[in-house]
Design an enzyme around this catalytic site. Structure first.
Site, mmCIF file in Angstrom:
data_model
loop_
_atom_site.group_PDB
_atom_site.id
_atom_site.type_symbol
_atom_site.label_atom_id
_atom_site.label_comp_id
_atom_site.label_asym_id
_atom_site.label_seq_id
_atom_site.Cartn_x
_atom_site.Cartn_y
_atom_site.Cartn_z
ATOM 1 N N ARG A 167 -7.099 -23.652 -40.155
ATOM 2 C CA ARG A 167 -7.369 -22.730 -39.031
ATOM 3 C C ARG A 167 -7.432 -21.275 -39.490
ATOM 4 N NH1 ARG A 167 -8.379 -26.882 -37.854
ATOM 5 N NH2 ARG A 167 -7.808 -28.151 -36.082
ATOM 6 N N SER A 240 -5.830 -26.016 -28.050
ATOM 7 C CA SER A 240 -4.459 -25.831 -28.567
ATOM 8 C C SER A 240 -4.115 -24.352 -28.570
ATOM 9 C CB SER A 240 -4.363 -26.328 -30.009
ATOM 10 O OG SER A 240 -4.762 -27.660 -30.064
ATOM 11 N N GLU A 337 -2.956 -19.832 -31.788
ATOM 12 C CA GLU A 337 -4.221 -20.104 -32.489
ATOM 13 C C GLU A 337 -5.331 -19.192 -31.979
ATOM 14 O OE1 GLU A 337 -5.461 -24.333 -33.070
ATOM 15 O OE2 GLU A 337 -7.354 -23.614 -32.253
HETATM 16 C C1 LIG Z 1 -10.835 -27.589 -24.636
HETATM 17 C C2 LIG Z 1 -10.852 -26.943 -25.999
HETATM 18 C C3 LIG Z 1 -10.691 -27.730 -27.132
HETATM 19 C C4 LIG Z 1 -10.721 -27.153 -28.411
HETATM 20 N N1 LIG Z 1 -10.567 -27.974 -29.489
HETATM 21 C C5 LIG Z 1 -10.606 -27.457 -30.746
HETATM 22 C C6 LIG Z 1 -10.490 -28.308 -31.892
HETATM 23 O O1 LIG Z 1 -10.356 -29.517 -31.784
HETATM 24 N N2 LIG Z 1 -10.532 -27.729 -33.116
HETATM 25 C C7 LIG Z 1 -10.697 -26.387 -33.281
HETATM 26 O O2 LIG Z 1 -10.743 -25.939 -34.441
HETATM 27 N N3 LIG Z 1 -10.835 -25.553 -32.217
HETATM 28 C C8 LIG Z 1 -10.796 -26.053 -30.959
HETATM 29 N N4 LIG Z 1 -10.908 -25.223 -29.871
HETATM 30 C C9 LIG Z 1 -11.060 -23.782 -30.083
HETATM 31 C C10 LIG Z 1 -12.535 -23.304 -30.056
HETATM 32 O O3 LIG Z 1 -13.356 -24.307 -29.559
HETATM 33 C C11 LIG Z 1 -13.038 -22.924 -31.458
HETATM 34 O O4 LIG Z 1 -12.192 -21.995 -32.057
HETATM 35 C C12 LIG Z 1 -14.453 -22.341 -31.412
HETATM 36 O O5 LIG Z 1 -14.946 -22.192 -32.719
HETATM 37 C C13 LIG Z 1 -14.528 -20.999 -30.680
HETATM 38 O O6 LIG Z 1 -15.897 -20.689 -30.502
HETATM 39 P P1 LIG Z 1 -16.355 -19.552 -29.491
HETATM 40 O O7 LIG Z 1 -17.818 -19.373 -29.679
HETATM 41 O O8 LIG Z 1 -15.902 -19.873 -28.121
HETATM 42 O O9 LIG Z 1 -15.566 -18.291 -30.061
HETATM 43 P P2 LIG Z 1 -14.856 -17.126 -29.230
HETATM 44 O O10 LIG Z 1 -13.692 -17.681 -28.501
HETATM 45 O O11 LIG Z 1 -15.856 -16.379 -28.444
HETATM 46 O O12 LIG Z 1 -14.320 -16.232 -30.422
HETATM 47 C C14 LIG Z 1 -13.247 -16.688 -31.231
HETATM 48 C C15 LIG Z 1 -13.064 -15.721 -32.406
HETATM 49 O O13 LIG Z 1 -14.215 -15.758 -33.229
HETATM 50 C C16 LIG Z 1 -14.815 -14.456 -33.306
HETATM 51 N N5 LIG Z 1 -16.268 -14.671 -33.328
HETATM 52 C C17 LIG Z 1 -17.002 -15.437 -32.485
HETATM 53 N N6 LIG Z 1 -18.285 -15.445 -32.883
HETATM 54 C C18 LIG Z 1 -18.367 -14.685 -33.988
HETATM 55 C C19 LIG Z 1 -19.429 -14.281 -34.863
HETATM 56 N N7 LIG Z 1 -20.679 -14.702 -34.683
HETATM 57 N N8 LIG Z 1 -19.144 -13.452 -35.903
HETATM 58 C C20 LIG Z 1 -17.873 -13.000 -36.106
HETATM 59 N N9 LIG Z 1 -16.831 -13.335 -35.319
HETATM 60 C C21 LIG Z 1 -17.078 -14.173 -34.277
HETATM 61 C C22 LIG Z 1 -14.327 -13.721 -32.075
HETATM 62 O O14 LIG Z 1 -14.371 -12.316 -32.279
HETATM 63 C C23 LIG Z 1 -12.929 -14.257 -31.954
HETATM 64 O O15 LIG Z 1 -12.072 -13.622 -32.875
HETATM 65 C C24 LIG Z 1 -10.904 -25.761 -28.565
HETATM 66 C C25 LIG Z 1 -11.085 -24.971 -27.427
HETATM 67 C C26 LIG Z 1 -11.073 -25.544 -26.157
HETATM 68 C C27 LIG Z 1 -11.305 -24.689 -24.938
#
Ligand SMILES: Cc1cc2nc3c(=O)[nH]c(=O)nc-3n(C[C@H](O)[C@H](O)[C@H](O)COP(=O)(O)OP(=O)(O)OC[C@H]3O[C@@H](n4cnc5c(N)ncnc54)[C@H](O)[C@@H]3O)c2cc1C
Length: 348
Positions: A167, A240, A337
């Site tokens: 992570r 999580s 996380e």
């Molecule tokens: C129901 C649920 C289940 C999940 N299950 C998992 C799982 O099994 N495993 C897991 O690893 N994660 C899980 N997650 C967490 C999440 O899905 C991941 O971390 C995902 O990669 C976040 O993507 P996002 O586009 O929503 O990022 P955001 O939430 O919009 O951003 C997250 C972080 O990434 C940065 N960021 C986003 N895009 C960019 C970019 N293009 N360049 C630079 N920085 C950027 C943001 O600034 C922020 O710091 C889960 C979330 C939910 C809601």
């Protein structure tokens, strides 16, 4: 065409999966990676706070955001090379992660099946090296293309440059420095399936599949996830909320002696072990707890939930109390996380 569009004073409530209210002073929707250099020339981006936002599924807005939020909307996927055994796939930052998983499986490419149905964008996937059911994305990433804020250039980072860990990655450590614009993944056409994790085999058997392929694994994992995790469009959450803590081996041993049911996994070195945060939180009595609209999911102790009108600050306050009680009971520090916006976990 400038390649970006600006808007003032934008609501973020529909742009984060906790669905907490917050506003951004400015939002920039970016349609071309090469527009970033021009955009970062504005004083507000050069000097003030900037946040890259994907689908908002891994952050908690504890306050309004006083600077500029950047959203990347480029959403192409294509194959760059294919030697019949492996293909090199490039996906833009704005592609939905699960769409990429489906796209690759439909072309006979495997590797991403255990990460089916993880919410969010491709651009965010390297940030915390997303992973599920025993597989992490860092295993398949060959190159990350990212705009480097301090030089104003787009740089290509190799897997080693990305410093992937559990992570974690270089991008998470240097959150304000990089805007990921595209990700290249090398995916095999054949690979031993990873089925040894939390009920995957049983689910596949239940589907009546005798000789599973990667698509069946993705289907089985999607079914398990749909059952186990609250759907953010129904109950606000970010998956999580706490990382599984990595602790010294001696502490893990002492805890296991005192609590034989505690799940203990290998750590990140020979002298450390990883503990189940969900088990610790459930044992401290928090599963299903609710206070106003902030709560801990009844299905899963690791998931902080918004039952409707909780604010980010209320959710964060509950998360702190959960962590404090785990610290008191087990002498283990929990860390969040998701990224906290407008708050600092250590300094309350
Ligand atoms: C129901 C649920 C289940 C999940 N299950 C998992 C799982 O099994 N495993 C897991 O690893 N994660 C899980 N997650 C967490 C999440 O899905 C991941 O971390 C995902 O990669 C976040 O993507 P996002 O586009 O929503 O990022 P955001 O939430 O919009 O951003 C997250 C972080 O990434 C940065 N960021 C986003 N895009 C960019 C970019 N293009 N360049 C630079 N920085 C950027 C943001 O600034 C922020 O710091 C889960 C979330 C939910 C809601």
């Amino acid at each position: 065409m400038s390649g970006y569009q600006l808007a003032d004073n934008v609501s973020l409530q529909g742009r984060n999966t906790f669905r907490v209210p917050a506003r951004a002073a400015m939002m920039a929707d970016v349609t071309r990676a090469d527009a970033l250099a021009e955009l970062y020339d504005f004083a507000m981006l050069r000097e003030g706070p900037v946040l890259v936002l994907g689908e908002g599924s891994n952050l908690l807005f504890a306050a309004d955001f006083p600077g500029v939020i950047i959203c990347l909307t480029m959403a192409g996927i294509r194959i760059l090379e294919d030697d019949g055994q492996h293909a090199l796939v490039i996906a833009d930052a704005g592609v939905n992660w699960n769409d990429l998983v489906g796209w690759t499986l439909a072309r006979g490419l495997c590797g991403l099946e255990n990460m089916a149905l993880i919410p969010g964008t491709v651009g965010a996937s390297p940030i915390q090296n997303i992973g599920a059911y025993g597989v992490e994305v860092g295993e398949f990433i060959e190159t990350v293309e990212a705009f480097q804020r301090d030089t104003g250039q787009i740089k290509r980072l190799s897997k080693a440059d990305c410093e992937f860990a559990y992570r974690d990655s270089r991008f998470k450590q240097q959150a304000d420095r990089w805007v990921i614009t595209a990700v290249e993944l090398r995916l095999p056409r054949r690979r031993e399936l990873q089925l040894d994790y939390a009920g995957v085999r049983e689910e596949i058997a239940g589907m009546g599949v005798g000789n599973p392929r990667a698509v069946h694994v993705a289907e089985a994992i999607s079914r398990i996830r749909t059952r186990k995790l609250p759907n953010p469009s129904v109950l606000g959450n970010a998956g999580s909320f706490f990382k599984n803590p990595i602790v010294p081996g001696a502490l893990a041993l002492a805890l296991k002696d005192a609590h034989p049911a505690l799940p203990v996994y290998p750590g990140d070195s020979a002298t450390t072990r990883k503990l189940s945060a969900a088990w610790l939180i459930e044992s401290a009595g928090w599963k299903g707890y609710r206070e106003g609209d902030a709560g801990i999911a009844a299905q899963h102790a690791l998931v902080l939930v918004n039952h409707g009108n909780a604010t980010g600050a209320q959710l964060l306050s509950l998360a702190h109390r959960v962590a404090d009680s785990v610290q008191e009971k087990f002498a283990v520090a929990l860390e969040p996380e998701p990224r906290l916006i407008g708050a600092n976990w250590e300094h309350r």
